[in-house]
Design a protein around this motif. Sequence first.
Motif, PDB file in Angstrom:
ATOM      1  N   GLY A  12       0.838  -1.188   0.000  1.00 56.55           N
ATOM      2  CA  GLY A  12       0.000   0.000   0.000  1.00 56.55           C
ATOM      3  C   GLY A  12       0.870   1.233   0.000  1.00 56.55           C
ATOM      4  N   VAL A  34      -5.693  -0.926   7.196  1.00 58.48           N
ATOM      5  CA  VAL A  34      -4.772  -1.149   6.073  1.00 58.48           C
ATOM      6  C   VAL A  34      -4.048  -2.471   6.252  1.00 58.48           C
ATOM      7  CG1 VAL A  34      -2.668  -0.296   4.960  1.00 58.48           C
ATOM      8  CG2 VAL A  34      -4.511   1.288   5.513  1.00 58.48           C
ATOM      9  N   ARG A  35      -3.672  -2.777   7.481  1.00 60.58           N
ATOM     10  CA  ARG A  35      -2.983  -4.054   7.737  1.00 60.58           C
ATOM     11  C   ARG A  35      -3.875  -5.228   7.365  1.00 60.58           C
ATOM     12  NH1 ARG A  35      -1.849  -7.990  11.321  1.00 60.58           N
ATOM     13  NH2 ARG A  35       0.320  -8.620  11.549  1.00 60.58           N
ATOM     14  N   LEU A  38      -4.019  -5.435   3.458  1.00 56.11           N
ATOM     15  CA  LEU A  38      -2.778  -5.864   2.813  1.00 56.11           C
ATOM     16  C   LEU A  38      -2.362  -7.277   3.195  1.00 56.11           C
ATOM     17  CD1 LEU A  38      -0.723  -2.559   2.993  1.00 56.11           C
ATOM     18  CD2 LEU A  38      -2.041  -3.466   1.063  1.00 56.11           C
ATOM     19  N   LEU A  44       3.419  -1.378   3.808  1.00 57.90           N
ATOM     20  CA  LEU A  44       2.833  -0.067   3.606  1.00 57.90           C
ATOM     21  C   LEU A  44       3.931   0.978   3.545  1.00 57.90           C
ATOM     22  CD1 LEU A  44       0.361   1.864   3.497  1.00 57.90           C
ATOM     23  CD2 LEU A  44       0.453   1.913   6.010  1.00 57.90           C
ATOM     24  N   ILE A  46       4.321   4.872   3.845  1.00 55.07           N
ATOM     25  CA  ILE A  46       3.507   5.964   4.364  1.00 55.07           C
ATOM     26  C   ILE A  46       4.364   7.205   4.588  1.00 55.07           C
ATOM     27  CG2 ILE A  46       3.713   5.123   6.745  1.00 55.07           C
ATOM     28  CD1 ILE A  46       0.794   6.151   7.135  1.00 55.07           C
ATOM     29  N   TRP A 154       2.248  -3.258  13.148  1.00 51.95           N
ATOM     30  CA  TRP A 154       3.284  -3.026  12.147  1.00 51.95           C
ATOM     31  C   TRP A 154       4.633  -2.844  12.835  1.00 51.95           C
ATOM     32  CZ3 TRP A 154       1.991  -3.124   7.028  1.00 51.95           C
ATOM     33  CH2 TRP A 154       0.679  -2.828   6.656  1.00 51.95           C
ATOM     34  N   ARG A 171       8.589   2.537   5.533  1.00 52.38           N
ATOM     35  CA  ARG A 171       8.092   1.245   5.065  1.00 52.38           C
ATOM     36  C   ARG A 171       7.714   0.470   6.315  1.00 52.38           C
ATOM     37  NH1 ARG A 171       8.630  -2.800   0.756  1.00 52.38           N
ATOM     38  NH2 ARG A 171       8.399  -4.838   1.745  1.00 52.38           N
TER      39      ARG A 171
END
Length: 180
Positions: A12, A34-35, A38, A44, A46, A154, A171
Amino acid sequence: MPTAADGRPRVGFFPGSTIGNFDRDGAVQFLRSVRQVLGEEGALLIGVDLVKDAATLIAAYDDAHGVTARFNKNLLMRINRELGGDFDLEAFDHLALWNAGHSRIEMHLVSRKDQIVNATGHAFAFSSGERLHTENSHKFTLDMIARLAAETGWSVSNTWISDAPQVALFRLEPVIGERS
């Protein structure tokens, strides 16, 4: 559970510093969502705006050309257009403040006079000097992002930081075995 796309992990990309417009709970909810999307092998990228000295931040949000002031007053234009409002844009001043305790720029529109405005069929009274809080833009330290990432399942695997004025790209990779 999402699977890898064409045999490759999903990645993402959330550029800019849009995460800074969320309050803390919103940022946590967003990163957890989002986790989930994905998946366990996803990543991700960001972007975030980093904390800077107050003078630099204020100058960015109260720029000499008035770009941010026009952006902020656009809220009143949209209320007038979309909600039948009668705001006089010249009766409000743009104000940007650094709130160090919340690590955010706060944008306000400040009434220049006592006035009554209408929108959606309702009247709203503003006293001279009264503020209408329109936006928050949170800024982050590297540690703040690492803690936010850890809280949402994350871990930070890479960090890239620009020259001044500093912004960063992170990342994030899922912590394996941890549910978001």
